[in-house]
Design a protein around this motif. Structure first.
Motif, PDB file in Angstrom:
ATOM      1  N   UNK A 344       0.856  -1.196   0.000  1.00 23.91           N
ATOM      2  CA  UNK A 344       0.000   0.000   0.000  1.00 23.91           C
ATOM      3  C   UNK A 344       0.886   1.238   0.000  1.00 23.91           C
ATOM      4  N   UNK A 345       1.241   1.701  -1.199  1.00 26.62           N
ATOM      5  CA  UNK A 345       2.224   2.777  -1.278  1.00 26.62           C
ATOM      6  C   UNK A 345       1.966   3.782  -2.384  1.00 26.62           C
ATOM      7  N   UNK A 346       0.791   3.738  -3.033  1.00 22.50           N
ATOM      8  CA  UNK A 346       0.453   4.723  -4.047  1.00 22.50           C
ATOM      9  C   UNK A 346      -0.960   5.223  -3.747  1.00 22.50           C
ATOM     10  N   UNK A 347      -1.028   6.275  -2.922  1.00 22.36           N
ATOM     11  CA  UNK A 347      -2.285   6.767  -2.358  1.00 22.36           C
ATOM     12  C   UNK A 347      -2.993   7.720  -3.325  1.00 22.36           C
ATOM     13  N   UNK A 348      -4.323   7.642  -3.290  1.00 21.16           N
ATOM     14  CA  UNK A 348      -5.189   8.591  -4.007  1.00 21.16           C
ATOM     15  C   UNK A 348      -6.266   9.024  -3.021  1.00 21.16           C
ATOM     16  N   UNK A 349      -6.226  10.314  -2.624  1.00 19.31           N
ATOM     17  CA  UNK A 349      -7.117  10.822  -1.588  1.00 19.31           C
ATOM     18  C   UNK A 349      -7.900  12.022  -2.107  1.00 19.31           C
ATOM     19  N   UNK A 350      -9.193  12.062  -1.802  1.00 20.87           N
ATOM     20  CA  UNK A 350     -10.111  13.061  -2.343  1.00 20.87           C
ATOM     21  C   UNK A 350     -10.577  13.979  -1.217  1.00 20.87           C
ATOM     22  N   UNK A 351     -10.419  15.305  -1.376  1.00 20.06           N
ATOM     23  CA  UNK A 351     -10.913  16.220  -0.346  1.00 20.06           C
ATOM     24  C   UNK A 351     -12.438  16.276  -0.350  1.00 20.06           C
ATOM     25  N   UNK A 352     -13.025  16.172   0.823  1.00 21.72           N
ATOM     26  CA  UNK A 352     -14.474  16.267   0.996  1.00 21.72           C
ATOM     27  C   UNK A 352     -14.751  17.255   2.129  1.00 21.72           C
ATOM     28  N   UNK A 353     -16.003  17.658   2.312  1.00 21.08           N
ATOM     29  CA  UNK A 353     -16.315  18.559   3.438  1.00 21.08           C
ATOM     30  C   UNK A 353     -15.933  17.971   4.791  1.00 21.08           C
ATOM     31  N   UNK A 354     -15.837  16.648   4.862  1.00 19.97           N
ATOM     32  CA  UNK A 354     -15.484  15.989   6.125  1.00 19.97           C
ATOM     33  C   UNK A 354     -13.997  15.668   6.232  1.00 19.97           C
ATOM     34  N   UNK A 355     -13.202  16.154   5.278  1.00 23.64           N
ATOM     35  CA  UNK A 355     -11.777  15.866   5.299  1.00 23.64           C
ATOM     36  C   UNK A 355     -11.357  15.010   4.118  1.00 23.64           C
ATOM     37  N   UNK A 356     -10.102  14.586   4.114  1.00 25.77           N
ATOM     38  CA  UNK A 356      -9.580  13.770   3.024  1.00 25.77           C
ATOM     39  C   UNK A 356     -10.144  12.345   3.114  1.00 25.77           C
ATOM     40  N   UNK A 357     -10.688  11.886   2.011  1.00 26.66           N
ATOM     41  CA  UNK A 357     -11.204  10.521   1.934  1.00 26.66           C
ATOM     42  C   UNK A 357     -10.250   9.673   1.098  1.00 26.66           C
ATOM     43  N   UNK A 358      -9.783   8.568   1.665  1.00 29.22           N
ATOM     44  CA  UNK A 358      -8.858   7.690   0.956  1.00 29.22           C
ATOM     45  C   UNK A 358      -9.639   6.828  -0.030  1.00 29.22           C
ATOM     46  N   UNK A 359      -9.433   7.082  -1.312  1.00 31.19           N
ATOM     47  CA  UNK A 359     -10.076   6.252  -2.324  1.00 31.19           C
ATOM     48  C   UNK A 359      -9.361   4.918  -2.478  1.00 31.19           C
ATOM     49  N   UNK A 360      -8.042   4.987  -2.498  1.00 28.42           N
ATOM     50  CA  UNK A 360      -7.262   3.751  -2.596  1.00 28.42           C
ATOM     51  C   UNK A 360      -5.827   4.021  -2.142  1.00 28.42           C
TER      52      UNK A 360
END
Length: 624
Positions: A344-360
């Motif tokens: 698990x070493x290539x992160x994709x995180x999406x900013x949301x109103x509740x904070x960063x959401x880890x997609x993968x």
């Protein structure tokens, strides 16, 4: 020219004694009447010319969650350094990932700006050698992306794009990009710099992090006659930044990136450091024209800081077309147990109103068991096809053991498919290297499992051919005379009806044990711990397969670096004569572990290779 070394010896071997040191023991084993031949003259290429094509797709692989892996044979990642940019001018973002020194993997986006679909195109983009790091940037300001990287002695290598926005073409590299005074730009080779117009004056700024935790700032002061910027050193302590990690005592390798995270029109600084488990943010409280980064670094995001094994290489990009950039970063592995991020070493995180959401945490999903993957094929469920066993150096979840992962072959006519099942119940050892065969002639498959420092362990199958139950029998352990990293392979090398044993090891030598017992009760007796003087450098991995289709077993040797060696058998099944025959023509990884099987049932042997990255590479046999 050729030299011969016969397989009948009165040879002095070394065995352990009750006292310190070694004592000689003469073996007079009547094994084979033939000789192993090392030939230095060139072979006739018409005799046997293997041909392989690398493929990342072609076999559906389902993970333990039942989901198909997008890129099953990308080879695994341990320290991915990503960058997203539109390299082909089709208005979507393509992906580049550096995993190895000198190589950039290229994944073309064949989807859309809002629904990306990355397809592997190359393991070394345009054949360019970028050294330890790379950055795409329009350095000459002609509207297309150029490329900079690292050259020897930590200077900056420059590849000018002499093509177009839609069809890039990179010229021969200019080594040692000079500064305004004509001196080569220098940087610590383990760090990743960045280039950006920070102060909005139309001139590029170059920022180079130092292992001291400080930042060099160069600014362009014009261009030379070829259009390249002339960088002049502004300061060795940009904004008085000094990053300390690990209880404020240590500096480390670092990666820099700028992004306007608060959307106030100026660029903020993101810092990944070897001694920092997460990502540091230094906010820009100035303006675009007059930046101010004299602020304390804070862990990002402040409300729930990212925690990894350290040394994170950050970028921001809008992959879903929502006009908000997502956070992507590669985990290069720092001071906080890199085993945890070997998969698990290539992160994709999406900013949301509740904070960063880890997609993968695995943006490019594929077979990856951590590090030092070791493939073996065997019909483990007795259904008539070959399944895959893929072991590793160490588990990413339990650091007390390595793991043998099991992928069942569930292919049907016209569709190749593997499904990942539960790992084999074998634990407590590292660098597992299984060799699978029926060692007691009871009709099911047993295993001899090489380890890091416990020799090769014998696991008897007390189950059935279709439902194996492997039980350790320590009395039948095969130990090396010296060294570690046992890599056993079982083969009937003299066609006498029982299996003999070869074992590779960390030193690069090859150990040969003759079976002086029987097919049902093997007795492996050491003949040589330096078989025919073969030494591949480091980490020898022997394999046997009839590659040239002449009915006898050829010898293939994986190794740590430099490709896979081939020794064709120009003797007979009973009397082998191994002739050094060059290397197999395929781009094998570091710590290459080849495994042979006719995966597509077309009558020839394809190759799968494990390696340092923990994944699997697939080379289809293209001879037919």
């Amino acid at each position: 020219m050729k030299s011969q070394k016969c397989l009948k010896w009165g040879r002095t071997l070394r065995v352990s004694a009750p006292v310190r040191g070694w004592i000689p023991l003469a073996f007079f084993l009547s094994f084979l009447s033939g000789c192993v031949t090392t030939r230095t003259a060139e072979r006739d290429p018409a005799v046997f010319v293997p041909s392989y094509v690398q493929e990342v797709y072609g076999i559906e692989v389902l993970g333990t969650d039942g989901e198909s892996m997008d890129h099953p044979f990308h080879g695994g990642f341990n320290l991915p350094r990503p960058q997203l940019l539109d390299i082909d001018g089709d208005l979507d973002l393509d992906l580049f990932v550096q995993e190895l020194t000198g190589h950039i993997k290229y994944f073309e986006n064949t989807g859309t700006p809002t629904v990306p679909s990355f397809i592997w195109r190359s393991d070394q983009y345009e054949g360019l050698d970028v050294g330890e790091w790379y950055r795409f940037v329009d350095l000459d300001r002609d509207g297309d992306y150029d490329l900079i990287g690292e050259t020897v002695f930590s200077y900056v290598r420059f590849f000018r794009n002499e093509g177009t926005v839609t069809a890039p073409s990179f010229a021969a590299p200019l080594d040692s990009l000079p500064d305004a005074a004509g001196e080569p730009l220098f940087m610590d080779r383990q760090n990743i710099p960045t280039i950006i117009d920070l102060d909005c004056d139309g001139f590029l700024d170059l920022f180079i992090g130092r292992v001291s935790g400080t930042v060099l700032h160069y600014e362009s002061v014009g261009r030379d006659e070829s259009g390249l910027p002339r960088f002049q050193l502004v300061t060795e302590r940009f904004e008085d930044i000094e990053i300390l990690g690990m209880f404020a005592t240590l500096h480390g390798a670092n990666a820099l990136s700028f992004h306007d995270i608060d959307q106030d029109g100026d660029q903020d600084l993101f810092w990944g450091d070897f001694f920092e488990a997460g990502i540091l943010l230094i906010s820009n409280t100035g303006t675009c024209a007059e930046p101010n980064l004299r602020n304390e670094p804070v862990a990002y995001p402040p409300d729930d800081p990212i925690k990894t094994s350290g040394y994170n290489s950050v970028l921001f990009a809008d992959l879903d077309g929502d006009d908000t950039d997502e956070l992507l970063f590669g985990v290069l592995g720092g001071a906080f147990n890199p085993n945890t991020s070997a998969v698990e070493n290539l992160y994709y995180m999406d900013p949301t109103p509740d904070g960063l959401e880890t997609r993968t945490k695995t943006l490019l999903s594929g077979i990856d068991v951590g590090a030092d993957s070791y493939p073996v094929f065997a019909d483990l469920d007795a259904d008539g096809d070959e399944d895959l066993l893929l072991s590793n150096k160490i588990s990413t979840h339990d650091f007390n053991t390595g793991v043998i992962h099991y992928f069942e072959n569930t292919s049907v006519t016209g569709h190749l498919r593997w499904e990942q099942r539960e790992p084999l119940n074998i634990g407590g050892h590292y660098n597992l290297a299984p060799a699978v065969a029926d060692l007691d002639a009871d009709g099911d498959l047993d295993m001899l499992v090489g380890t890091w420092n416990r020799g090769s362990l014998y696991f008897r199958n007390d189950g059935t051919p279709g439902v194996p139950d492997f039980v350790l029998d320590e009395s039948r352990t095969v130990t090396l005379t010296r060294g570690s990293n046992s890599t056993p392979v079982l083969v009937d090398i003299d066609a006498d009806g029982d299996l003999d044993l070869f074992i590779g090891e960390s030193s690069g030598d090859l150990n040969f044990y003759r079976n002086t017992g029987s097919a049902g009760v093997p007795q492996f007796e050491l003949v040589s711990d330096k078989f025919e003087g073969i030494d591949v450098g480091r980490r020898s991995v022997p394999r046997f397969a009839d590659l040239d289709g002449d009915g006898d077993q050829d010898l293939i040797l994986g190794r740590e670096a430099g490709g896979v060696l081939l020794y064709l058998n120009e003797g007979t099944p009973e009397v082998p004569v191994f002739v050094e025959s060059g290397m197999l023509p395929a781009p094998f990884p570091i710590l290459a572990v080849p495994a042979f099987t006719d995966i597509d049932l077309d009558g020839d042997l394809d190759i799968f290779s494990g390696g340092l990255g923990g994944g699997l590479l697939f080379f289809r046999n293209a001879q037919h």
